[in-house]
Structures are given as structure tokens and as C-alpha cells.
Design a protein around this motif. Structure first.
Motif, PDB file in Angstrom:
ATOM      1  N   ASP A 195      17.863  50.215  11.592  1.00 56.77           N
ATOM      2  CA  ASP A 195      16.553  50.866  11.737  1.00 56.77           C
ATOM      3  C   ASP A 195      16.697  52.340  12.102  1.00 56.77           C
ATOM      4  N   ASP A 225      12.967  50.450  19.948  1.00 54.72           N
ATOM      5  CA  ASP A 225      12.734  49.065  20.361  1.00 54.72           C
ATOM      6  C   ASP A 225      14.033  48.482  20.893  1.00 54.72           C
ATOM      7  N   LYS A 226      14.009  47.965  22.126  1.00 59.90           N
ATOM      8  CA  LYS A 226      15.254  47.440  22.705  1.00 59.90           C
ATOM      9  C   LYS A 226      15.745  46.191  21.976  1.00 59.90           C
ATOM     10  N   ASN A 227      14.874  45.549  21.204  1.00 59.44           N
ATOM     11  CA  ASN A 227      15.278  44.381  20.418  1.00 59.44           C
ATOM     12  C   ASN A 227      15.446  44.718  18.933  1.00 59.44           C
ATOM     13  N   GLY A 228      15.550  46.014  18.614  1.00 59.43           N
ATOM     14  CA  GLY A 228      15.644  46.442  17.222  1.00 59.43           C
ATOM     15  C   GLY A 228      17.030  46.231  16.638  1.00 59.43           C
ATOM     16  N   ASP A 259      10.367  55.812  22.497  1.00 60.19           N
ATOM     17  CA  ASP A 259      11.636  55.109  22.682  1.00 60.19           C
ATOM     18  C   ASP A 259      11.861  54.115  21.545  1.00 60.19           C
TER      19      ASP A 259
END
Length: 516
Positions: free
Chosen positions: A114, A107-110, A105
Motif C-alpha cells: 500500500d 493504517d497499522k493493519n495495512g 498516519d
């Protein structure tokens, strides 16, 4: 509660009205050539990366680039990207998703840069239709909705609607779907699936999976801006979401659409296929069933709802404001507090109806009549929550403040329906002066002569206000009959309450307006 659906089809517009207990509660009016419907899946192309917004603008063919935020990419975006690359390079037949190995998955804070770059192709779904000056809002968490299930490619989770209260039934449905769903496909179980048998759910799941496979197998030769998966017809989509045992009848004014909807109802509820009826009357469908009159009453700035009480509805750029007024009730009520409570409770029902009817979204602030007792304010809050239970759109309601204000948020996925009930006079064009009424008959005849002799039209429909229609038919021979005999053509009169007194329209055999 009985429910009826009315679908009025014209060459330029599709109008869908939902009545509950003969009261209009939902209305959709859309151009026949509308694109970018919520649920449509497109092959888009990244046009611009906006690091400050952590988002990208994607070209899906709309005049303005669509908006895709990082948080709307979905956790499995890398797997989606891998699937798209493999499908684009694969031979005809596509790639089987259930055989694909999933990537980690994101990164939810990406950040958006990216995972996306300018010029990259990406599979996206319309989450919000274009509204005002904004383009569509997109998501890459794809889903295909069915009657009982929603298929979520690239996910592996099974979720059950919170509206199914029985924990035993929720567990049954969850275990059942986990046992029959393919790998790399997630499923959301909708409320209507409660009590459904495994065979019915398995059949629908296979249908949704087959639709995904057939649509994505064509990706190898598609160019960006192409529609990959189209949402089903608007009428069928509404039926899919709201069809219930309370439906008594569905009236449709078009033969082809009637056939399509009858087939769809036959699929989701075979025993109820007979409720779909084709409307063949000469009077317009919405006039025949009194819907046009309700539209004129319910839209506009002021809406009356009970014994003289009324709402004032205002729209600003940031929010919607609704003011509740008791009107002339205040003069007759003996107890001001009880009167305020009674009006506010009735207003809550009408406000819930108006939000659905106009499809109002964003922030809504309601100014109720002031009440001193906290238990009365709580009653109004409870009534509003109860009245909003029938609303399928996501919403949140806050209790009344000490100033009598209630705040409501309601998800907005398509433009609000605004119908101007105060029309500019089509006869005087707002000047306040009209041509002599005695000359109207001559003006009408000139228009008909132009259509018959100048444009060589063989069959015409004359749409007029019912009062004008009665005048044209009175006596023998009537004015209408004289015209038929004089010009030797087919002329049908269609009274329509949606027109003003001296307004008229002439339609050809294809129901298209004749340019006069």
C-alpha cells in the motif's frame, strides 16, 4: 562504584573496554572500517516487496539487502515520504520540516504494498547491524540521539523515561519540552535529563534540530545507498549513553581520538574534561591495566566465578544455554539447599555480567542448581533482576520454573562478541610438534633482517610474550642490543601477554604488521 573506560586503537581494530570497580563488564572489538552502525540513516532503494512477510528488502549498500517490516515504517511514513519527495526536488537548502503539513498516519493493519513499490527511494535507519548471514534490519521511525534527549522527526509526541520515578519531575520535563520543541518533531527525554535546567535542554534540542536540517539539506543531490546521517564515533556514542559521575578516567592509546573524545566530554560535561587521558606506554594498553588477562579468563565455554563454582555457556542456532555448576563446593558444604542458594545467587551476578560482556541476545535459558524451597527460587529471581538493572539493553526475565530453569530475552542489535580463548598453537599449528626452541633466536633474527634489508624498514616494534622478551633483554650485550648494533636500525621491544610463548609479531613505524 568507580568506572573506567579504556580505548585501544590500532590501524585495523578498535577495542573498547569498560571496567566497574576494576572488573571488566563491557567489551567492544570492531574493525576500523566497519559500516552500518546502529543509528546510521541511509537513503535506500526498495529492491523487492514481500507481501507474505509484509516487508520489503531495501538496498543501502550492504552486500545483502536490508530488511524493512511494515510495522517498522512508523505511523508518519506518508509525511516522511512527502518530505523526501519535496527535498529531492527542492533547490539547495532543503525543506523546513516544522513548516510541513503532516499527512494522515498509515493504517497499522495495512500492507507493505500500500505504501511502498519497487524502485522507490526511502529514508531508513539501521535498527540492527548485520548478524551472521542476515543483512541489516531497518526502521523508518527516525531518531537522532543526544546526551539528554532523543529527537524524533515527523512525530509530535514528548515521552519521558520510565526510569525517572518522580511524577513531579516527569511532568516538569514533559511540559518543558512541549513548550520549546518545534512542530513536527517529537522528543524522548532520557534518564540523565532528570534535574537538568531548561537552558541546557534547549541548547541540546537546537543542536539536534540543526544536525537534522544540515544533513537533510544535502538530500537533493544524493543517490540511493548514500549515508545521510552518520552515528557519532563508537567511543563517543558509548560515552553519550553511559557517562556518569562514577567515571574516574578514560584512557585512549591514540592522540587524535583522545582529542576528539576530550572535546566531546567537554561538550556534555565540561568540568570532567580532565578525566580523558592519552596513554603513551610501551606496553599495550590492555596489558598494562590487566584487561587482557581478564578477557582470557572470562571468555570461553567455561567461566569460573566463586570458590570452585563455574558456568558452562553453550550457543545454538536458536538460543544460548547457561548451566550453573557448584564444582568442588558440593564436597565441603554441610547443607545442600543453602549451598545451592549461595552458588545460584553468585551465578546470577556473573551471568548478568556475561550477558553484557559478550553482548548476548535473543533467548537465554539458565539451568540453575535445583532448590526445593520456593522462597529460595524467588530470591534468585530477585537477585537476577537487580544484577540486570545495570544493563542498558532491553531485556525481560521470567521467574524460575519448577525444574530450576530461568528464561531471559535480551534485545540483539549487533553481533555477539565471541573470543576464542583456546587458540591453535601458532608454533606447531595443532600438530603437537614444534621446531627446536634453540633455533627461535635465529628465526627471529632472519625475520628482522628481512624487514630491515629486504623491505627497507627503519623503525620496528617487536611484540613477544613477556617471558620471551625477558630472555631477549638478559645479559650484556643483550640479544636485542646485538641486533640493533648489527643492522643499525630502531628496534623497540613490546611485551604482550596476548601472545603465546613462542609467538611474535613485527610492526613497522605505523603499527602495521610487517609481512614476513
Amino acid at each position: 562504584m568507580s568506572a573506567e573506560l579504556f580505548v585501544d586503537v590500532s590501524p585495523d581494530e578498535l577495542s573498547i573496554a569498560l571496567l566497574e570497580d576494576r572488573r571488566l563488564v563491557e567489551l567492544r572489538r570492531e574493525q576500523s572500517n566497519v559500516q552500518f552502525t546502529v543509528g546510521d540513516v541511509y537513503l535506500g532503494k526498495v529492491k523487492k516487496i514481500m507481501p507474505g512477510l509484509n516487508a520489503a528488502f531495501v538496498d543501502v549498500g550492504y552486500e545483502k539487502d536490508a530488511f524493512l517490516h511494515y510495522l517498522d515504517l512508523g505511523p508518519q511514513f506518508r509525511t516522511l515520504k512527502k518530505f523526501l519527495n519535496m527535498t529531492k526536488t527542492a533547490k539547495k537548502g532543503g525543506v523546513a520540516l516544522h513548516k510541513l503539513k503532516s499527512d494522515p498516519d498509515i493504517d497499522k493493519n495495512g500492507t507493505i504494498s500500500d505504501v511502498l513499490s519497487v524502485g522507490q527511494e526511502v529514508l531508513v535507519q539501521i535498527a540492527k547491524e548485520p548478524i551472521s548471514t542476515k543483512g541489516p534490519r531497518l526502521t523508518s521511525e527516525l531518531s537522532i540521539a543526544g546526551r539528554n534527549l532523543v529527537l524524533m522527526p515527523f512525530s509530535d509526541k514528548v515521552s519521558v523515561s520510565q526510569k525517572i520515578k518522580s511524577s513531579e519531575e516527569r511532568n516538569r520535563l514533559k511540559k518543558l519540552l512541549q513548550s520549546i520543541k518545534p512542530k513536527n518533531f517529537g522528543v524522548i527525554v532520557r534518564t540523565v535529563a532528570e534535574g537538568k535546567r531548561v537552558a541546557e535542554l534547549d541548547k541540546e534540542l537546537k543542536t539536534l534540530c540543526r544536525r537534522w536540517d544540515e544533513s537533510t539539506s544535502k538530500l537533493f543531490n544524493l543517490k540511493p545507498r548514500a549515508l545521510v546521517i552518520g552515528e557519532i564515533g563508537r567511543t563517543s556514542a558509548i560515552l553519550r549513553d553511559i557517562m556518569s559521575p562514577s567515571f574516574n578516567s578514560i584512557y585512549i592509546s591514540d592522540k587524535e581520538m583522545c582529542k576528539e573524545v576530550r572535546e566531546y566530554v567537554g561538550l556534555i560535561s565540561p568540568e570532567r574534561e580532565k578525566i580523558v587521558k592519552e596513554f603513551k606506554g610501551d606496553v599495550p594498553l590492555f596489558d598494562q591495566f590487566g584487561i587482557e588477562k581478564q578477557i582470557k579468563t572470562l571468555f570461553g565455554k567455561t567461566v569460573s566465578f566463586k570458590s570452585g563454582a563455574y558456568l558452562i555457556i553453550e550457543h545454538t542456532e536458536a538460543l544460548h544455554v547457561i548451566d550453573v555448576n557448584s564444582g568442588n563446593r558440593a564436597k565441603t558444604a554441610a547443607n545442600q539447599e543453602n549451598n545451592a542458594l549461595e552458588v545460584n545467587l553468585a551465578a546470577a551476578d556473573e551471568i548478568a555480567r556475561q550477558l553484557r560482556l559478550r553482548d548476548m541476545g535473543g533467548i537465554i535459558v539458565v539451568d540453575f542448581i535445583d532448590m526445593q524451597k520456593s522462597e529460595h527460587r524467588q530470591k534468585v529471581f530477585e537477585r537476577m533482576k537487580e544484577a540486570m538493572n545495570a544493563d542498558r539493553t532491553k531485556h525481560n526475565i521470567l521467574p524460575l520454573s519448577k525444574f530450576g530453569l530461568m528464561q531471559i530475552t535480551r534485545q540483539r542489535v549487533r553481533p555477539e562478541l565471541a573470543i576464542e580463548t583456546n587458540e591453535t598453537c601458532p608454533t606447531c599449528f595443532g600438530t603437537g610438534k614444534i621446531a627446536p626452541a634453540i633455533l627461535l633466536e635465529e628465526k627471529l633474527e632472519n625475520s628482522i633482517r628481512n624487514a630491515v634489508e629486504g623491505q627497507k624498514k627503519k623503525k620496528l616494534t617487536l611484540k613477544v610474550h613477556p617471558y620471551l622478551g625477558a630472555y631477549l633483554k638478559k645479559g650484556f650485550p643483550s640479544t636485542l642490543l646485538k641486533w640493533k648494533m648489527k643492522y643499525s636500525f630502531g628496534l623497540k621491544l613490546a611485551p604482550s601477554a596476548s601472545l603465546s610463548f613462542l609467538e611474535y609479531k613485527i610492526l613497522d613505524e605505523n603499527k602495521k604488521k610487517v609481512d614476513l
